[in-house]
Design a protein around this motif. Structure first.
Motif, PDB file in Angstrom:
ATOM      1  N   GLY A 144       0.913  -1.041   0.143  1.00  0.00           N
ATOM      2  CA  GLY A 144      -0.090   0.236   0.369  1.00  0.00           C
ATOM      3  C   GLY A 144       1.154   0.876   0.137  1.00  0.00           C
ATOM      4  O   GLY A 144       2.083   0.921   0.094  1.00  0.00           O
ATOM      5  N   CYS A 145       0.025   2.229   0.128  1.00  0.00           N
ATOM      6  CA  CYS A 145       1.208   3.597  -0.652  1.00  0.00           C
ATOM      7  C   CYS A 145       0.472   4.955   0.851  1.00  0.00           C
ATOM      8  O   CYS A 145      -1.168   4.491   1.079  1.00  0.00           O
ATOM      9  N   THR A 146       0.557   5.957  -0.117  1.00  0.00           N
ATOM     10  CA  THR A 146       0.035   6.967   1.393  1.00  0.00           C
ATOM     11  C   THR A 146      -0.215   6.756   2.940  1.00  0.00           C
ATOM     12  O   THR A 146       0.500   6.715   2.914  1.00  0.00           O
ATOM     13  N   GLY A 147      -1.300   6.466   3.726  1.00  0.00           N
ATOM     14  CA  GLY A 147      -1.390   6.410   4.499  1.00  0.00           C
ATOM     15  C   GLY A 147      -0.966   5.551   4.929  1.00  0.00           C
ATOM     16  O   GLY A 147      -0.307   5.599   6.334  1.00  0.00           O
ATOM     17  N   PHE A 148      -0.693   4.813   4.677  1.00  0.00           N
ATOM     18  CA  PHE A 148      -0.470   2.967   5.121  1.00  0.00           C
ATOM     19  C   PHE A 148       1.145   3.192   4.400  1.00  0.00           C
ATOM     20  O   PHE A 148       2.095   2.540   6.430  1.00  0.00           O
ATOM     21  N   LEU A 196      -3.182  11.282  -5.171  1.00  0.00           N
ATOM     22  CA  LEU A 196      -2.831   9.320  -6.206  1.00  0.00           C
ATOM     23  C   LEU A 196      -3.958   9.630  -7.039  1.00  0.00           C
ATOM     24  O   LEU A 196      -4.819   9.492  -6.711  1.00  0.00           O
ATOM     25  N   ARG A 197      -3.083   9.010  -8.030  1.00  0.00           N
ATOM     26  CA  ARG A 197      -3.749   8.617  -9.757  1.00  0.00           C
ATOM     27  C   ARG A 197      -4.300   7.636  -9.687  1.00  0.00           C
ATOM     28  O   ARG A 197      -2.867   6.776  -9.837  1.00  0.00           O
ATOM     29  N   GLU A 282       0.138   6.933  -9.680  1.00  0.00           N
ATOM     30  CA  GLU A 282       0.594   8.180  -9.406  1.00  0.00           C
ATOM     31  C   GLU A 282       0.917   8.499  -8.575  1.00  0.00           C
ATOM     32  O   GLU A 282      -0.192   9.055  -7.872  1.00  0.00           O
ATOM     33  N   THR A 283       1.513   8.774  -7.619  1.00  0.00           N
ATOM     34  CA  THR A 283       1.732   8.748  -6.718  1.00  0.00           C
ATOM     35  C   THR A 283       3.234   9.790  -6.202  1.00  0.00           C
ATOM     36  O   THR A 283       4.404   8.739  -6.386  1.00  0.00           O
ATOM     37  N   GLN A 284       3.827  10.665  -5.350  1.00  0.00           N
ATOM     38  CA  GLN A 284       4.870  10.625  -4.826  1.00  0.00           C
ATOM     39  C   GLN A 284       5.015  10.066  -3.418  1.00  0.00           C
ATOM     40  O   GLN A 284       5.913  10.724  -2.832  1.00  0.00           O
ATOM     41  N   SER A 285       4.189   9.135  -2.983  1.00  0.00           N
ATOM     42  CA  SER A 285       4.454   8.358  -1.713  1.00  0.00           C
ATOM     43  C   SER A 285       5.337   7.605  -1.489  1.00  0.00           C
ATOM     44  O   SER A 285       5.197   6.916  -3.252  1.00  0.00           O
ATOM     45  N   ASP A 286       5.379   6.850  -1.201  1.00  0.00           N
ATOM     46  CA  ASP A 286       6.415   5.832  -0.753  1.00  0.00           C
ATOM     47  C   ASP A 286       5.593   4.464  -0.815  1.00  0.00           C
ATOM     48  O   ASP A 286       4.396   4.793  -0.747  1.00  0.00           O
ATOM     49  N   PHE A 287       5.703   3.262  -1.702  1.00  0.00           N
ATOM     50  CA  PHE A 287       4.871   1.806  -1.836  1.00  0.00           C
ATOM     51  C   PHE A 287       5.921   1.305  -0.291  1.00  0.00           C
ATOM     52  O   PHE A 287       6.611   1.014  -0.478  1.00  0.00           O
ATOM     53  N   SER A 299       9.318  10.384 -11.739  1.00  0.00           N
ATOM     54  CA  SER A 299       7.591  10.448 -12.038  1.00  0.00           C
ATOM     55  C   SER A 299       6.808  10.076 -11.861  1.00  0.00           C
ATOM     56  O   SER A 299       5.513  10.733 -11.507  1.00  0.00           O
ATOM     57  N   GLY A 300       6.761   9.256 -10.120  1.00  0.00           N
ATOM     58  CA  GLY A 300       6.226   8.884  -9.572  1.00  0.00           C
ATOM     59  C   GLY A 300       4.915   7.651  -9.804  1.00  0.00           C
ATOM     60  O   GLY A 300       3.794   7.202  -9.347  1.00  0.00           O
TER      61      GLY A 300
END
Length: 315
Positions: A144-148, A196-197, A282-287, A299-300
């Motif tokens: 997962g990404c973003t808050g996770f 997040l796209r 597409e995101t600048q969050s870690d995964f 590129s994200g």
């Protein structure tokens, strides 16, 4: 049965039990006893297993060890000749073993593998790759990404992991998220999420994400199950995206922690769950994949797809 063992001596349970099992396993298996090193070195060892005709591989470690081993196997074995897998839970996080674990550890597990004739189940891992980069793809079963991803970094901090039970890694991560929402100083930034796209074959979603989760497993620990099939006829990896500043967050969290997705939640626009075999993010969050944190590319863009299915053995 001819089988091999990929052994992580640094995993929590193996550190506690000392080196006696590793020494006994090495005497039993000889050159088919493989230390878990980096993905590159493990791939080199696993390629030799393929050349020796090994058709069953036991993995002794936690989720990260399983991810490293599956990645190495996918690189070394042809897709139509993948070996059977036995997961011996020995790590700090054993989320994968909770679903497809062998059920035994140590010499008892090796003796049972020698006897053959076992139950099995199929699971399809996540293949994670980064388009427009030279990074090699990796395999895993929960991510997962973003808050996770933010919560995993907190859960991995020494002050948390020292006191967290090894089999409660997912719960600890989710509790870390909830804790951040209790403090005014961090609540707004966490609820606002990250851009997040999400692009699948049939849908495109573009906005702010509070939390994104993805899995190839069929169950998680402690009854947690934050997914549902919005489209019953679709197969593939399961995913959940929770929009920024989601409505009814406490009520939704309590339901999903108990493995329930009531009708109001399925219809709520802030909670999107489904299945897909191919997805671009597409995101600048870690995964985060099976506990390992991957930083975003320039590129994200992240490509997520179903890998070839593996057969997991059960004692």
């Amino acid at each position: 049965m001819r089988f091999a063992l990929i052994h992580n001596a640094r995993s929590r349970k193996n550190l506690r039990s000392g080196s006696r099992f590793a020494q006994a396993a090495q005497r039993m298996l000889g050159e088919n006893f493989i230390p878990s090193d980096s993905r590159t070195e493990t791939t080199s060892h696993v390629r030799q297993l393929y050349e020796r005709g090994i058709t069953t591989i036991a993995i002794d470690g936690g989720d990260g060890t399983v991810s490293t081993a599956l990645t190495a196997i996918a690189r070394a074995y042809p897709a139509d000749k993948l070996p059977d897998i036995a997961v011996l839970p020995s790590g700090n996080s054993n989320l994968i073993a909770g679903d497809v674990g062998f059920g035994l550890r140590g010499i008892e597990a090796l003796d049972r593998l020698n006897k053959g004739a076992m139950r099995s189940s199929m699971r399809t891992p996540i293949r994670l790759s980064w388009p427009d980069t030279d990074r090699e793809s990796v395999l895993g079963l929960f991510g997962g990404c973003t808050g996770f991803a933010r919560a995993v970094r907190i859960a991995h901090s020494p002050n948390v992991i020292r006191f967290a039970p090894h089999d409660l890694a997912l719960a600890t991560t989710l509790i870390s998220t909830c804790a951040k929402l209790l403090f005014r100083s961090s609540r707004a930034s966490w609820l606002d999420g990250d851009r997040l796209r999400i692009e699948t074959k049939d849908h495109v979603y573009d906005g702010q994400s509070f939390m994104f989760l993805l899995t190839g497993l069929d169950c998680l620990s402690n009854g947690i199950w934050p997914f549902w099939d919005a489209e019953p006829n679709i197969v593939g990896l399961r995913y959940l995206d929770v929009s920024a500043n989601p409505g009814n967050l406490t009520r939704a969290t309590m339901a999903l922690l108990r493995g329930r997705a009531p009708r109001w939640l399925r219809r709520h626009p802030d909670y999107l769950s489904g299945r897909t075999g191919d997805m671009t993010l597409e995101t600048q969050s870690d995964f985060v994949l099976d506990g390992e944190v991957f930083e975003p590319s320039a590129s994200g863009r992240i490509h997520v797809q179903q890998a070839h299915a593996f057969r997991f053995l059960h004692a």
